[in-house]
Design an enzyme around this catalytic site. Structure first.
Site, PDB file in Angstrom:
ATOM      1  N   GLU A  60       0.807  -1.216   0.000  1.00  0.00           N
ATOM      2  CA  GLU A  60       0.000   0.000   0.000  1.00  0.00           C
ATOM      3  C   GLU A  60       0.843   1.270   0.000  1.00  0.00           C
ATOM      4  OE1 GLU A  60      -2.517  -3.263   0.660  1.00  0.00           O
ATOM      5  OE2 GLU A  60      -0.656  -2.718   1.720  1.00  0.00           O
ATOM      6  N   HIS A 129      -9.920  -6.837   9.624  1.00  0.00           N
ATOM      7  CA  HIS A 129     -10.404  -6.557   8.273  1.00  0.00           C
ATOM      8  C   HIS A 129     -11.837  -6.032   8.264  1.00  0.00           C
ATOM      9  CE1 HIS A 129      -7.081  -9.364   7.698  1.00  0.00           C
ATOM     10  NE2 HIS A 129      -6.990  -8.967   6.445  1.00  0.00           N
TER      11      HIS A 129
END
Length: 332
Positions: A60, A129
């Site tokens: 990321e 998550h």
């Protein structure tokens, strides 16, 4: 108007913006041949090729840093991160670089990019998550944070986000991708502003303010309340930063009561910041304290029954409304 899914509405927005502006390109993990984690970019690689649909490593920081560089160079990247939880790995670049470039360079530099990422719970992804982290980023000047709840708003707001001259975080709840709704035909050009909330249901007894997937919990609750004589107005924030405080105050002036419903945690979250704004701007119109419906203050459980218990439900919204709407008002 036609009925399409939230997923298809996003894909149409990306495709139309790529056709409209050759500077627009997309990048992210598995977005090319695989079509992205939630199949939003499916088919775009075949249409636009590898130059404008770019697969990236699972990194990321790399994705975000490359996008900032591309944006500074005059391009308009759309990033796709697999989940907002992974954006924490790129948070330094988002917060300390993208959000501050225009300010620190006196307007000479701009970072016109969009970071698309799903968030939220309900799909048994586990504690790492399933988080709603929008309030973290909404705290930062220089960022816009959009969280559309319907296909119509998703398409229109994504098009606005791509055209915006500053960084926009575009958070898509992962349980919304299959939600269907009315969207204008593809040959009809439209956008939805990033600074305007929307009244999804008019009412006079209480204002329920919500956003993202919780809209689809609140609207059924409002219908059930109507059967009991309580007329609830439902406002979809659509964007968390900026907040459309003018529309909210206008509603509170009529209803005199507020319930805020969100999936995330209560403490120092979006709802608490919003409640402070309402007390600041509309205190004289309040006939009851603001009630706040949130998820449980725990890491999201993996077990399905526990996950359901941790997420706010329709019954929670109904209970909160009844706590501040007096019986005399219901009997009128």
């Amino acid at each position: 108007m036609r009925t399409i899914t939230y997923r298809d509405a996003l894909r149409e927005a990306i495709r139309e913006e790529m056709l409209r502006d050759e500077r627009v390109f997309i990048m992210g993990e598995d977005i090319a041949g695989y079509g992205g984690t939630y199949a939003v970019t499916k088919g775009l690689f075949e249409e636009f090729g590898e130059k404008r649909v770019r697969d990236t490593p699972l990194a990321e920081e790399v994705i975000t840093g490359a996008a900032i560089g591309a944006a500074l160079g005059g391009l308009k990247p759309i990033l796709e991160l697999m989940t907002i939880n992974f954006s924490l790995l790129a948070s330094d670049l988002i917060v300390n670089s993208a959000a501050k470039m225009r300010y620190m360079f006196g307007g000479q530099a701009a970072v016109p990019f969009v970071i698309r990422m799903p968030g939220g719970g309900g799909a048994q992804r586990g504690a790492q998550h399933s988080q709603m982290l929008e309030s973290w980023y909404a705290h930062i000047p220089g960022l816009k944070v959009a969280m559309p709840a319907t296909p119509y708003d998703a398409k229109g707001m994504l098009k606005s986000a791509v055209r915006d001259p500053d960084p926009v975080l575009f958070i898509e709840h992962e349980l919304l991708y299959n939600v269907k709704g009315e969207v204008p035909d593809e040959n009809v050009e439209y956008t939805v502003p990033l600074d305007a909330a929307d009244v999804k249901r008019s009412g006079q007894d209480v204002t329920i303010i919500t956003f993202s997937r919780m809209l689809h919990v609140v609207l059924p609750a409002a219908e059930d309340l109507a059967k009991e004589g309580i007329d609830a107005e439902v406002i979809d924030l659509r964007s968390i930063r900026p907040i459309d405080i003018d529309l909210i105050v206008e509603s509170v002036q009529r209803t005199n009561r507020v319930v805020i419903a969100e999936e995330g945690w209560k403490y120092y979250g979006t709802g608490q910041g919003l409640a402070a704004l309402i007390y600041e701007h509309a205190f004289d119109y309040m006939d009851a304290p603001i009630k706040h419906v949130t998820g449980a203050d725990v890491p999201m459980p993996y077990a399905k029954v526990l996950e359901r218990a941790a997420m706010p439900k329709k019954s929670d919204v109904i209970e909160a409304v009844k706590a501040i709407v007096p019986a005399a008002l219901v009997r009128r």
